[in-house]
Design a protein around this motif. Structure first.
Motif, PDB file in Angstrom:
ATOM      1  N   ALA A 153     -33.110 -38.156   0.916  1.00 38.24           N
ATOM      2  CA  ALA A 153     -32.631 -37.650  -0.425  1.00 38.24           C
ATOM      3  C   ALA A 153     -33.042 -36.005  -0.676  1.00 38.24           C
ATOM      4  N   ILE A 154     -33.989 -35.819   0.146  1.00 37.64           N
ATOM      5  CA  ILE A 154     -34.142 -34.026   0.052  1.00 37.64           C
ATOM      6  C   ILE A 154     -33.882 -33.415   1.475  1.00 37.64           C
ATOM      7  N   VAL A 155     -33.428 -32.303   1.394  1.00 36.76           N
ATOM      8  CA  VAL A 155     -33.378 -31.360   2.472  1.00 36.76           C
ATOM      9  C   VAL A 155     -34.011 -30.101   2.081  1.00 36.76           C
ATOM     10  N   VAL A 156     -35.057 -29.574   2.914  1.00 35.71           N
ATOM     11  CA  VAL A 156     -35.788 -28.348   2.705  1.00 35.71           C
ATOM     12  C   VAL A 156     -35.178 -27.417   3.585  1.00 35.71           C
ATOM     13  N   GLU A 157     -34.897 -26.019   3.138  1.00 32.89           N
ATOM     14  CA  GLU A 157     -34.614 -25.147   3.858  1.00 32.89           C
ATOM     15  C   GLU A 157     -35.348 -23.740   3.727  1.00 32.89           C
ATOM     16  N   ARG A 158     -35.552 -23.031   4.816  1.00 30.55           N
ATOM     17  CA  ARG A 158     -36.219 -21.846   4.737  1.00 30.55           C
ATOM     18  C   ARG A 158     -35.643 -20.615   5.027  1.00 30.55           C
ATOM     19  N   LEU A 159     -36.211 -19.679   4.447  1.00 26.53           N
ATOM     20  CA  LEU A 159     -35.314 -18.391   4.457  1.00 26.53           C
ATOM     21  C   LEU A 159     -35.601 -17.971   6.008  1.00 26.53           C
ATOM     22  N   THR A 160     -34.565 -17.540   6.553  1.00 24.55           N
ATOM     23  CA  THR A 160     -34.472 -17.137   8.090  1.00 24.55           C
ATOM     24  C   THR A 160     -35.145 -15.644   8.072  1.00 24.55           C
ATOM     25  N   PRO A 161     -36.046 -15.525   9.064  1.00 31.10           N
ATOM     26  CA  PRO A 161     -36.766 -14.252   8.996  1.00 31.10           C
ATOM     27  C   PRO A 161     -35.293 -13.333   9.585  1.00 31.10           C
ATOM     28  N   PRO A 162     -35.342 -12.031   9.298  1.00 32.35           N
ATOM     29  CA  PRO A 162     -34.204 -11.226   9.599  1.00 32.35           C
ATOM     30  C   PRO A 162     -34.165 -10.986  11.127  1.00 32.35           C
ATOM     31  N   ALA A 163     -35.277 -10.958  11.854  1.00 29.92           N
ATOM     32  CA  ALA A 163     -35.356 -10.716  13.279  1.00 29.92           C
ATOM     33  C   ALA A 163     -34.631 -11.930  13.805  1.00 29.92           C
ATOM     34  N   LYS A 164     -35.195 -13.040  13.408  1.00 29.80           N
ATOM     35  CA  LYS A 164     -34.279 -14.200  13.996  1.00 29.80           C
ATOM     36  C   LYS A 164     -32.844 -14.421  13.458  1.00 29.80           C
ATOM     37  N   ALA A 165     -32.534 -13.884  12.353  1.00 34.17           N
ATOM     38  CA  ALA A 165     -31.146 -14.011  11.727  1.00 34.17           C
ATOM     39  C   ALA A 165     -30.310 -13.248  12.593  1.00 34.17           C
ATOM     40  N   MET A 167     -28.166 -23.405   3.055  1.00 34.04           N
ATOM     41  CA  MET A 167     -27.361 -22.293   2.183  1.00 34.04           C
ATOM     42  C   MET A 167     -27.305 -20.842   3.155  1.00 34.04           C
ATOM     43  N   GLU A 168     -26.741 -19.945   2.809  1.00 30.70           N
ATOM     44  CA  GLU A 168     -26.470 -18.853   3.516  1.00 30.70           C
ATOM     45  C   GLU A 168     -27.959 -18.024   3.647  1.00 30.70           C
ATOM     46  N   GLY A 169     -28.108 -17.742   5.030  1.00 33.05           N
ATOM     47  CA  GLY A 169     -29.420 -17.133   5.306  1.00 33.05           C
ATOM     48  C   GLY A 169     -30.577 -18.132   5.497  1.00 33.05           C
ATOM     49  N   TYR A 170     -30.333 -19.395   5.090  1.00 29.71           N
ATOM     50  CA  TYR A 170     -31.627 -20.313   5.065  1.00 29.71           C
ATOM     51  C   TYR A 170     -31.336 -21.161   6.578  1.00 29.71           C
ATOM     52  N   GLN A 171     -32.279 -21.573   6.991  1.00 33.95           N
ATOM     53  CA  GLN A 171     -32.297 -22.763   7.896  1.00 33.95           C
ATOM     54  C   GLN A 171     -32.866 -23.816   7.599  1.00 33.95           C
ATOM     55  N   VAL A 172     -32.570 -25.277   7.969  1.00 34.84           N
ATOM     56  CA  VAL A 172     -32.952 -26.348   7.594  1.00 34.84           C
ATOM     57  C   VAL A 172     -34.320 -26.700   8.385  1.00 34.84           C
ATOM     58  N   ILE A 173     -35.204 -27.059   7.548  1.00 34.21           N
ATOM     59  CA  ILE A 173     -36.637 -27.381   8.194  1.00 34.21           C
ATOM     60  C   ILE A 173     -37.021 -28.832   8.229  1.00 34.21           C
ATOM     61  N   HIS A 174     -36.457 -29.357   6.845  1.00 34.38           N
ATOM     62  CA  HIS A 174     -36.832 -30.906   6.733  1.00 34.38           C
ATOM     63  C   HIS A 174     -35.473 -31.540   6.290  1.00 34.38           C
ATOM     64  N   GLU A 175     -35.161 -32.525   7.224  1.00 36.72           N
ATOM     65  CA  GLU A 175     -34.016 -33.268   6.520  1.00 36.72           C
ATOM     66  C   GLU A 175     -34.126 -34.870   7.332  1.00 36.72           C
ATOM     67  N   LYS A 176     -33.132 -35.567   6.715  1.00 40.44           N
ATOM     68  CA  LYS A 176     -33.223 -36.950   7.307  1.00 40.44           C
ATOM     69  C   LYS A 176     -33.421 -37.306   8.803  1.00 40.44           C
ATOM     70  N   SER A 177     -34.562 -37.819   9.241  1.00 40.55           N
ATOM     71  CA  SER A 177     -34.557 -38.094  10.679  1.00 40.55           C
ATOM     72  C   SER A 177     -33.429 -38.582  11.407  1.00 40.55           C
ATOM     73  N   PRO A 178     -32.985 -38.083  12.636  1.00 36.98           N
ATOM     74  CA  PRO A 178     -31.824 -38.975  13.380  1.00 36.98           C
ATOM     75  C   PRO A 178     -32.504 -40.248  13.765  1.00 36.98           C
ATOM     76  N   ALA A 179     -33.714 -40.633  13.623  1.00 37.47           N
ATOM     77  CA  ALA A 179     -34.224 -42.079  13.871  1.00 37.47           C
ATOM     78  C   ALA A 179     -33.741 -43.083  12.916  1.00 37.47           C
ATOM     79  N   PHE A 180     -33.433 -42.700  11.742  1.00 41.63           N
ATOM     80  CA  PHE A 180     -32.482 -43.395  10.647  1.00 41.63           C
ATOM     81  C   PHE A 180     -31.064 -43.479  10.987  1.00 41.63           C
ATOM     82  N   TYR A 181     -30.681 -44.552  10.727  1.00 41.72           N
ATOM     83  CA  TYR A 181     -29.117 -44.870  10.532  1.00 41.72           C
ATOM     84  C   TYR A 181     -28.526 -43.868   9.536  1.00 41.72           C
ATOM     85  N   ASP A 182     -27.185 -43.591   9.549  1.00 41.49           N
ATOM     86  CA  ASP A 182     -26.722 -42.684   8.823  1.00 41.49           C
ATOM     87  C   ASP A 182     -26.451 -43.574   7.409  1.00 41.49           C
ATOM     88  N   ASN A 183     -25.987 -44.658   7.681  1.00 39.72           N
ATOM     89  CA  ASN A 183     -25.688 -45.617   6.446  1.00 39.72           C
ATOM     90  C   ASN A 183     -26.405 -46.971   6.812  1.00 39.72           C
TER      91      ASN A 183
END
Lengths: 95, 485
Positions: free
Chosen positions: A67-79, B1-17
């Motif tokens: 249900a939830i996806v969490v993103e973190r701001l990419t540090p400029p160096a890594k971006a 989102m632009e400039g962000y990277q995903v750090i937590h999301e649904k684990s691939p050990a779960f089925y998609d559906n």
């Protein structure tokens, strides 16, 4: 750049059951239950749009696997780096 | 989102559906605020992080988490109530490279499955047990569990649990920590970020231990059940941390590799030595005598004492000698103590999927009751061998051929009613030509030591063959050609 929140949280209103545990768990208190009902008849959690630190508390306190996806701001160096992080690759592969 | 990277999301050990139902395939079936989802998430993440997903086998219990196999994209087995540690033992021992996890609730593990968990722990099985304790029976509507707190109301303790009547809450971690053999036991709580992170670490450590062949581990996860506790999810979670975790203190109860005495070398016998038969030392390729054998499914039925199960064993043993795949499935239960008994035998040149036979090609009915009970289940075009001179009045089996062979009478004439089953075996071999009769004698020779009985058995086989060959005649059965259609 400094005004940009450190994190971002995306909540799928289709998957959220409105239990409110994420709202309760969020340290910067940036989550809330939506005033309108989802099609399942619950008030799904939503991000107020500011203040997220990307700590991941909401993700781990949420009982739904996706249900939830969490993103973190990419540090400029890594971006700026040409080599993407393995995590990014994995994410793009699933898009 | 632009400039962000995903750090937590649904684990691939779960089925998609989750295709449990046609609708709502993106949601689990758990109630809002249930701890199971969090426990699932922690296990899935640990599997992914340790790279164990493709080796993992999850044993689902009975309880709300019975459907865990709809969510985890790993090997899945769902077992009878409380038996997960026993099934996990079998899975781990037969697939030593797999990572086997038993996922159980408190009703499952601490009530009906008490024996299984204690013995699996005491054997130091190299498995992980994830024990989700919410203090009640959740799925069935909130009955008292062994873990229900003193004073806590449930549908079966409406005035609250009383220690004097129902005993005190069962502390599984403390109980198992009294054993010598477990490697790692910890109790954690799915209540807040801090404790959930501790739980994540514990789950991952347990899996790491199994990966390193470290032995038995159990993680007890205190978990909220808002529906049964009739609490808001947030309040239920608070109750777990403030009340449940007081009665069930969190912490590590065992974290050391057990020091077990090194066993003496187990005496080793080959199968041939154990059975007292000579081992075939030749390295010549096995010649499969296909033209002497045929695939067959047989149901043998009669009353206890007629040698029903033994006849099945003989047949299966014969198949083995002819290099066939065989199965023998006896009927257990009260019928083993007199009354009716039956068994299923499959002879096959290919691998056998199931030992259960719903439509046998051959039914051997050693008494009238079995004939009435099972004749309708015989496959179309099949065969019924009936112990009698003629069919009972009014009986007909339209889809199968019925042959009457009065094996009890023949056996009596030979001198012992005990060999009726062997006479029937002879008749079966002659009628179906599924296996050569000399194989039957070879098998019987290894099982029967008494020379008198052996001679009698030899006569019995011959008599059965002979009767089918020569004696089936007008009057023996209901049709003029000797058969009943």
């Amino acid at each position: 750049m400094s005004s940009q929140p450190r994190g971002n949280v995306i909540i799928d209103p289709e998957e959220c059951k409105g239990c409110g545990l994420c709202v309760e768990s969020c340290p910067p208190e940036c989550l809330e239950l939506a005033p309108q009902l989802s099609k399942y008849g619950v008030h799904p959690a939503q991000y107020s749009g500011e203040g997220c630190t990307g700590c991941g508390a909401c993700f781990y306190c949420c009982p739904e696997p996706g249900a939830i996806v969490v993103e973190r701001l990419t540090p400029p160096a890594k971006a700026a780096s040409a080599i993407p992080l393995p995590q990014e690759v994995a994410h793009e592969a699933t898009l | 989102m632009e400039g962000y990277q995903v750090i937590h999301e649904k684990s691939p050990a779960f089925y998609d559906n989750y295709d449990r139902k046609a609708e709502m395939q993106h949601q689990t079936h758990y109630c809002p605020g249930c701890g199971h989802g969090i426990a699932h998430k922690l296990i899935a993440e640990a599997l992914t992080e340790l790279g164990l997903k493709d080796r993992a086998i999850l044993v689902s219990p009975v309880g709300c988490s019975v459907f865990a196999y709809y969510y985890f994209d790993v090997g899945n087995v769902q077992v009878a109530h409380g038996r997960a540690p026993a099934a996990a033992t079998a899975l781990k021992r037969s697939n030593p490279d797999s990572i086997v996890m038993a996922y159980q609730g408190d009703g499952d593990l601490a009530a009906i499955g008490t024996a299984e968990i204690i013995h699996a722990a005491n054997r130091g099985e190299n498995i992980c047990v994830f024990f989700v304790n919410n203090s009640v029976y959740g799925m069935t509507g909130g009955q008292m569990a062994p873990t229900t707190l003193v004073g806590q109301k449930s549908t079966t303790s409406p005035w609250g649990r009383r220690a004097g009547n129902e005993g005190l809450p069962l502390h599984v971690c403390e109980l198992l920590a009294a054993l010598e053999t477990p490697t790692y036991i910890e109790r954690v709580a799915l209540t807040d970020m801090k404790n959930i992170m501790k739980a994540k670490k514990a789950v991952k450590k347990a899996l790491q231990i199994q990966k390193d062949h470290g032995g038995f581990s159990l993680i007890e996860l205190l978990s909220p059940c808002p529906t049964i506790l009739k609490m808001d999810p947030v309040v239920a979670r608070k109750w777990v941390s403030e009340t449940l975790a007081k009665a069930f203190p969190l912490g590590v109860f065992r974290d050391r590799k057990p020091e077990l005495p090194v066993d003496a070398i187990v005496p080793h016998l080959t199968v041939a030595e154990a059975l007292g038969v000579e081992e075939d030392q030749s390295n010549e390729p096995v010649i499969r005598r296909h033209h002497h054998t045929r695939d067959l499914t047989v149901k043998i039925a009669g009353f206890g004492g007629q040698g029903i199960l033994l006849m099945g064993q003989l047949l299966a043993e014969m198949g083995l000698r002819e290099q066939m795949e065989v199965s023998w499935l006896p009927s257990y239960g009260p019928e083993m103590r007199s009354g009716s008994a039956h068994c299923h035998v499959t002879l096959s040149h290919d691998r056998i999927g199931t030992p259960l036979i719903s439509q046998p090609e051959v039914l051997i009915a050693m008494n009238e009751l079995s004939l009435h009970k099972f004749a309708s289940s015989v496959a179309s075009g099949g065969l019924v061998l009936y112990n009698g001179t003629k069919l009972p009045e009014g009986f007909s089996a339209k889809q199968a051929r019925v042959v009457c062979v009065p094996v009890s009478e023949i056996a009596d004439r030979l001198g012992s009613a005990k060999v009726a089953n062997v006479v029937m075996l002879g008749a079966l071999l002659e009628e179906t030509e599924c296996l050569p009769a000399e194989t039957a004698m070879a098998v019987i020779e290894t099982m029967v030591k008494n020379p008198k009985m052996l001679a009698l058995d030899r006569q019995a086989i011959a008599a059965g063959c002979d009767y089918v060959d020569t004696q089936i005649e007008i009057g023996a059965v209901s049709q003029p050609d000797g058969y009943s259609y």
